[in-house]
Design an enzyme around this catalytic site. Structure first.
Site, PDB file in Angstrom:
ATOM      1  N   ASP A  13      16.401  -3.705  12.575  1.00  0.00           N
ATOM      2  CA  ASP A  13      17.200  -2.713  11.850  1.00  0.00           C
ATOM      3  C   ASP A  13      16.597  -1.334  12.104  1.00  0.00           C
ATOM      4  O   ASP A  13      16.335  -0.564  11.181  1.00  0.00           O
ATOM      5  CB  ASP A  13      17.209  -3.043  10.359  1.00  0.00           C
ATOM      6  CG  ASP A  13      18.288  -2.289   9.589  1.00  0.00           C
ATOM      7  OD1 ASP A  13      19.178  -1.682  10.219  1.00  0.00           O
ATOM      8  OD2 ASP A  13      18.241  -2.291   8.346  1.00  0.00           O
ATOM      9  N   GLU A  57       0.833  -1.191   0.000  1.00  0.00           N
ATOM     10  CA  GLU A  57       0.000   0.000   0.000  1.00  0.00           C
ATOM     11  C   GLU A  57       0.873   1.249   0.000  1.00  0.00           C
ATOM     12  O   GLU A  57       1.987   1.255   0.517  1.00  0.00           O
ATOM     13  CB  GLU A  57      -0.928   0.011   1.210  1.00  0.00           C
ATOM     14  CG  GLU A  57      -0.246   0.191   2.554  1.00  0.00           C
ATOM     15  CD  GLU A  57      -1.230   0.337   3.695  1.00  0.00           C
ATOM     16  OE1 GLU A  57      -2.263   1.023   3.507  1.00  0.00           O
ATOM     17  OE2 GLU A  57      -0.983  -0.234   4.776  1.00  0.00           O
ATOM     18  N   LEU A  93       1.494   4.782   1.463  1.00  0.00           N
ATOM     19  CA  LEU A  93       1.140   5.539   2.656  1.00  0.00           C
ATOM     20  C   LEU A  93       1.310   7.034   2.400  1.00  0.00           C
ATOM     21  O   LEU A  93       2.334   7.459   1.870  1.00  0.00           O
ATOM     22  CB  LEU A  93       2.013   5.129   3.833  1.00  0.00           C
ATOM     23  CG  LEU A  93       1.863   3.693   4.337  1.00  0.00           C
ATOM     24  CD1 LEU A  93       2.817   3.463   5.504  1.00  0.00           C
ATOM     25  CD2 LEU A  93       0.439   3.400   4.755  1.00  0.00           C
TER      26      LEU A  93
END
Length: 299
Positions: free
Chosen positions: A207, A99, A101
């Site tokens: 990370d 998607e 954003l």
């Protein structure tokens, strides 16, 4: 896994939805990234890489799915990954379809909420992610473009020793002299005197530097580009401090929410030795001095 981008679009929207335009995006040093404009008016986010690197994207998709399953902090929704040809690209490629954003203004309590949601993720049950052990993950994945070994272990110290420090040091072995190799062997031998077993195992982003979260459409922090495993929550916290970018409010809130021990800072750089070794392996000698300095601190 899909055999074409069109197949992934059909699974998400039904037949007949096609890519009308693709616009280069920014924000990734490791992949090509695109905004896909679809015939139904939707805009999606697409990552692409070489055809042979499809496992990078299945690993990322699995990591985002694990974080999403905790129900604690937001991540982008994945619509599928796979390999493909066509769609305006002049080569075979691997892809991850997600998607798109739209960022909103940060909420007034952005950093407090970020810390509370991250601490909640770290408290979430983890047994489903590590069949056959306590620490690790159900599959190996990548950190940057380096393989990240997630073989399950019942001890966090053993996991960090073998799957994190030792694995990265072997990749960088030829960079070091005999003295540094002996120092590293001593460090591994005494790691159980330097690192504690955690109070509880935590799902880690893996990370978590300033480039791997974004402000989402709700004005809160959304996590991206994970390298997940189950480990000690201190390791995620340490990574946030390696390159900066997190506010003091974030740490004050997280410390309270996650009950971080006072001597955590004595261990912080040891956790980050893993990331420094990885950067040495990925980007070369500019990280050599930081690795050696950290190594000597702990031996």
């Amino acid at each position: 896994m899909y055999d074409s981008l069109q197949e992934a679009l059909a699974a998400a929207y039904g037949p007949g939805v096609e890519v009308e335009d693709r616009v280069p995006a920014s924000g990734s040093a490791l992949n090509e990234v695109w905004h896909l404009h679809l015939s139904n008016g939707e805009v999606l986010f697409l990552k692409t890489n070489a055809f042979a690197k499809w496992k990078y994207f299945t690993a990322e998709e699995a990591g985002l799915a694990a974080i999403r399953s905790t129900g604690t902090i937001s991540v982008p929704r994945c619509l599928g990954s796979g390999t493909a040809t066509g769609c305006g690209f002049q080569r075979q490629f691997s892809f991850l379809l997600m998607e798109q954003l739209a960022s909103a203004a940060q909420t007034a309590d952005f950093w407090e909420t970020f810390a509370e949601e991250l601490a909640a993720m770290h408290r979430a049950p983890t047994a489903e992610y590590v069949p056959g052990g306590v620490y690790g993950f159900r599959e190996d994945n990548v950190i940057g473009t380096t393989k990240q070994v997630n073989t399950p272990k019942d001890s966090w110290v053993d996991f960090f020793r073998e799957n994190r420090l030792e694995f990265q040091f072997k990749l960088a072995y030829d960079c070091f002299g005999d003295g540094e190799k002996k120092d590293f062997a001593r460090l591994l031998d005494r790691l159980d005197t330097l690192l504690p077993e955690p109070e509880y195992p935590s799902l880690l982003h893996g990370d978590l530097w300033g480039g791997n979260f974004m402000t989402g459409p709700d004005g809160k922090a959304w996590l991206i580009d994970p390298a997940v495993s189950v480990g000690h929550r201190e390791a995620d916290l340490a990574m946030t401090e390696l390159f900066g970018g997190f506010s003091r409010t974030f740490y004050e809130t997280y410390y309270e929410a996650a009950s971080i021990e006072k001597d955590y800072r004595d261990r912080r750089d040891l956790y980050n030795l893993y990331h420094l070794l990885n950067h040495l392996n990925l980007f070369g000698g500019s990280y050599y001095g930081s690795v050696v300095q950290t190594l000597r601190r702990y031996v």
